[in-house]
Motif scaffolding. Structure first.
Motif, PDB file in Angstrom:
ATOM      1  N   LYS A  86       0.824  -1.209   0.000  1.00  0.00           N
ATOM      2  CA  LYS A  86       0.000   0.000   0.000  1.00  0.00           C
ATOM      3  C   LYS A  86       0.864   1.269   0.000  1.00  0.00           C
ATOM      4  O   LYS A  86       0.651   2.176  -0.801  1.00  0.00           O
ATOM      5  CB  LYS A  86      -0.934  -0.002   1.200  1.00  0.00           C
ATOM      6  CG  LYS A  86      -1.942   1.138   1.198  1.00  0.00           C
ATOM      7  CD  LYS A  86      -3.013   0.895   2.232  1.00  0.00           C
ATOM      8  CE  LYS A  86      -4.109   1.895   2.183  1.00  0.00           C
ATOM      9  NZ  LYS A  86      -4.862   1.906   0.948  1.00  0.00           N
ATOM     10  N   ASP A  87       1.859   1.312   0.885  1.00  0.00           N
ATOM     11  CA  ASP A  87       2.659   2.521   1.067  1.00  0.00           C
ATOM     12  C   ASP A  87       3.666   2.749  -0.051  1.00  0.00           C
ATOM     13  O   ASP A  87       3.871   3.884  -0.486  1.00  0.00           O
ATOM     14  CB  ASP A  87       3.398   2.468   2.407  1.00  0.00           C
ATOM     15  CG  ASP A  87       2.449   2.400   3.597  1.00  0.00           C
ATOM     16  OD1 ASP A  87       1.265   2.759   3.446  1.00  0.00           O
ATOM     17  OD2 ASP A  87       2.891   1.964   4.676  1.00  0.00           O
ATOM     18  N   LYS A  88       4.318   1.697  -0.504  1.00  0.00           N
ATOM     19  CA  LYS A  88       5.416   1.862  -1.459  1.00  0.00           C
ATOM     20  C   LYS A  88       5.018   1.596  -2.909  1.00  0.00           C
ATOM     21  O   LYS A  88       5.676   2.070  -3.824  1.00  0.00           O
ATOM     22  CB  LYS A  88       6.586   0.951  -1.074  1.00  0.00           C
ATOM     23  CG  LYS A  88       7.173   1.337   0.269  1.00  0.00           C
ATOM     24  CD  LYS A  88       8.258   0.416   0.715  1.00  0.00           C
ATOM     25  CE  LYS A  88       8.781   0.846   2.079  1.00  0.00           C
ATOM     26  NZ  LYS A  88       9.610  -0.167   2.696  1.00  0.00           N
ATOM     27  N   CYS A  89       3.962   0.819  -3.109  1.00  0.00           N
ATOM     28  CA  CYS A  89       3.569   0.452  -4.469  1.00  0.00           C
ATOM     29  C   CYS A  89       2.213   1.019  -4.869  1.00  0.00           C
ATOM     30  O   CYS A  89       1.829   0.939  -6.028  1.00  0.00           O
ATOM     31  CB  CYS A  89       3.528  -1.068  -4.609  1.00  0.00           C
ATOM     32  SG  CYS A  89       5.057  -1.885  -4.159  1.00  0.00           S
ATOM     33  N   GLY A  90       1.470   1.542  -3.897  1.00  0.00           N
ATOM     34  CA  GLY A  90       0.147   2.075  -4.189  1.00  0.00           C
ATOM     35  C   GLY A  90      -0.850   1.001  -4.574  1.00  0.00           C
ATOM     36  O   GLY A  90      -1.782   1.236  -5.331  1.00  0.00           O
ATOM     37  N   VAL A  91      -0.665  -0.207  -4.027  1.00  0.00           N
ATOM     38  CA  VAL A  91      -1.519  -1.348  -4.364  1.00  0.00           C
ATOM     39  C   VAL A  91      -2.232  -1.830  -3.107  1.00  0.00           C
ATOM     40  O   VAL A  91      -1.597  -2.016  -2.068  1.00  0.00           O
ATOM     41  CB  VAL A  91      -0.661  -2.510  -4.936  1.00  0.00           C
ATOM     42  CG1 VAL A  91      -1.492  -3.757  -5.148  1.00  0.00           C
ATOM     43  CG2 VAL A  91       0.026  -2.092  -6.215  1.00  0.00           C
ATOM     44  N   THR A  92      -3.541  -2.020  -3.222  1.00  0.00           N
ATOM     45  CA  THR A  92      -4.278  -2.634  -2.120  1.00  0.00           C
ATOM     46  C   THR A  92      -4.195  -4.139  -2.323  1.00  0.00           C
ATOM     47  O   THR A  92      -4.608  -4.657  -3.365  1.00  0.00           O
ATOM     48  CB  THR A  92      -5.749  -2.172  -2.117  1.00  0.00           C
ATOM     49  OG1 THR A  92      -5.766  -0.745  -1.989  1.00  0.00           O
ATOM     50  CG2 THR A  92      -6.504  -2.792  -0.952  1.00  0.00           C
ATOM     51  N   ALA A  93      -3.651  -4.814  -1.340  1.00  0.00           N
ATOM     52  CA  ALA A  93      -3.361  -6.244  -1.461  1.00  0.00           C
ATOM     53  C   ALA A  93      -4.616  -7.099  -1.432  1.00  0.00           C
ATOM     54  O   ALA A  93      -5.546  -6.829  -0.663  1.00  0.00           O
ATOM     55  CB  ALA A  93      -2.423  -6.681  -0.346  1.00  0.00           C
ATOM     56  N   ASP A  94      -4.623  -8.122  -2.274  1.00  0.00           N
ATOM     57  CA  ASP A  94      -5.588  -9.210  -2.187  1.00  0.00           C
ATOM     58  C   ASP A  94      -5.005 -10.118  -1.092  1.00  0.00           C
ATOM     59  O   ASP A  94      -4.038 -10.841  -1.330  1.00  0.00           O
ATOM     60  CB  ASP A  94      -5.671  -9.926  -3.531  1.00  0.00           C
ATOM     61  CG  ASP A  94      -6.488 -11.218  -3.490  1.00  0.00           C
ATOM     62  OD1 ASP A  94      -6.756 -11.735  -2.380  1.00  0.00           O
ATOM     63  OD2 ASP A  94      -6.839 -11.719  -4.573  1.00  0.00           O
ATOM     64  N   MET A  95      -5.556 -10.017   0.105  1.00  0.00           N
ATOM     65  CA  MET A  95      -4.945 -10.681   1.262  1.00  0.00           C
ATOM     66  C   MET A  95      -4.882 -12.198   1.104  1.00  0.00           C
ATOM     67  O   MET A  95      -3.942 -12.825   1.572  1.00  0.00           O
ATOM     68  CB  MET A  95      -5.680 -10.304   2.558  1.00  0.00           C
ATOM     69  CG  MET A  95      -5.523  -8.834   2.935  1.00  0.00           C
ATOM     70  SD  MET A  95      -3.803  -8.292   3.045  1.00  0.00           S
ATOM     71  CE  MET A  95      -3.292  -9.127   4.545  1.00  0.00           C
ATOM     72  N   ASP A  96      -5.867 -12.784   0.442  1.00  0.00           N
ATOM     73  CA  ASP A  96      -5.858 -14.229   0.231  1.00  0.00           C
ATOM     74  C   ASP A  96      -4.667 -14.623  -0.648  1.00  0.00           C
ATOM     75  O   ASP A  96      -3.921 -15.541  -0.320  1.00  0.00           O
ATOM     76  CB  ASP A  96      -7.173 -14.672  -0.408  1.00  0.00           C
ATOM     77  CG  ASP A  96      -7.293 -16.183  -0.500  1.00  0.00           C
ATOM     78  OD1 ASP A  96      -6.977 -16.869   0.494  1.00  0.00           O
ATOM     79  OD2 ASP A  96      -7.694 -16.676  -1.573  1.00  0.00           O
ATOM     80  N   LEU A  97      -4.472 -13.889  -1.750  1.00  0.00           N
ATOM     81  CA  LEU A  97      -3.348 -14.177  -2.640  1.00  0.00           C
ATOM     82  C   LEU A  97      -2.021 -13.884  -1.943  1.00  0.00           C
ATOM     83  O   LEU A  97      -1.077 -14.683  -2.045  1.00  0.00           O
ATOM     84  CB  LEU A  97      -3.455 -13.365  -3.938  1.00  0.00           C
ATOM     85  CG  LEU A  97      -2.322 -13.570  -4.945  1.00  0.00           C
ATOM     86  CD1 LEU A  97      -2.253 -15.022  -5.409  1.00  0.00           C
ATOM     87  CD2 LEU A  97      -2.483 -12.630  -6.131  1.00  0.00           C
TER      88      LEU A  97
END
Length: 112
Positions: A16-27
């Motif tokens: 989130k902080d460094k890549c600007g991506v909201t993680a798919d927590m399952d993946l």
């Protein structure tokens, strides 16, 4: 909370902080489990984007063997793009985050 769960939370924050991506927590959880014990070792838990031999290992062991991709210039390009997304100046590139980003980049979520 187990050590692995703590690391997964840290990886999600990094995404989130460094890549600007909201993680798919399952993946992310599945990718982290797939990394095995390497996530607990200070040296093997990170990927050096400036070390050509390490990037070759990522390509051969993860992209080709794990994700089943065919070797080619597109793999090197994908690694370059993911490293740029993570940030060239960011020294600590966690292996699980790099693998997560590569999995998403190549659309190989089905492997997990």
């Amino acid at each position: 909370m187990s050590k692995r769960d703590e690391l997964i939370v840290k990886y999600a924050a990094d995404l989130k902080d460094k890549c600007g991506v909201t993680a798919d927590m399952d993946l992310l959880t599945k990718v982290t489990i797939g990394c095995g014990p390497s996530i607990y070792n200070a040296d093997s838990s990170t990927v050096s984007s400036s070390d050509i031999s390490e990037l070759t290992t990522v390509k051969n062991n993860f992209l080709i063997k794990k994700l089943g991709l065919s070797d080619g210039a597109d793999l090197d390009q994908g690694i370059t793009e993911v490293m740029a997304q993570y940030g060239k100046t960011n020294r600590s590139k966690y292996r699980a985050v790099v693998y997560y980003l590569l999995t998403k980049h190549f659309g190989k979520e089905s492997v997990y």
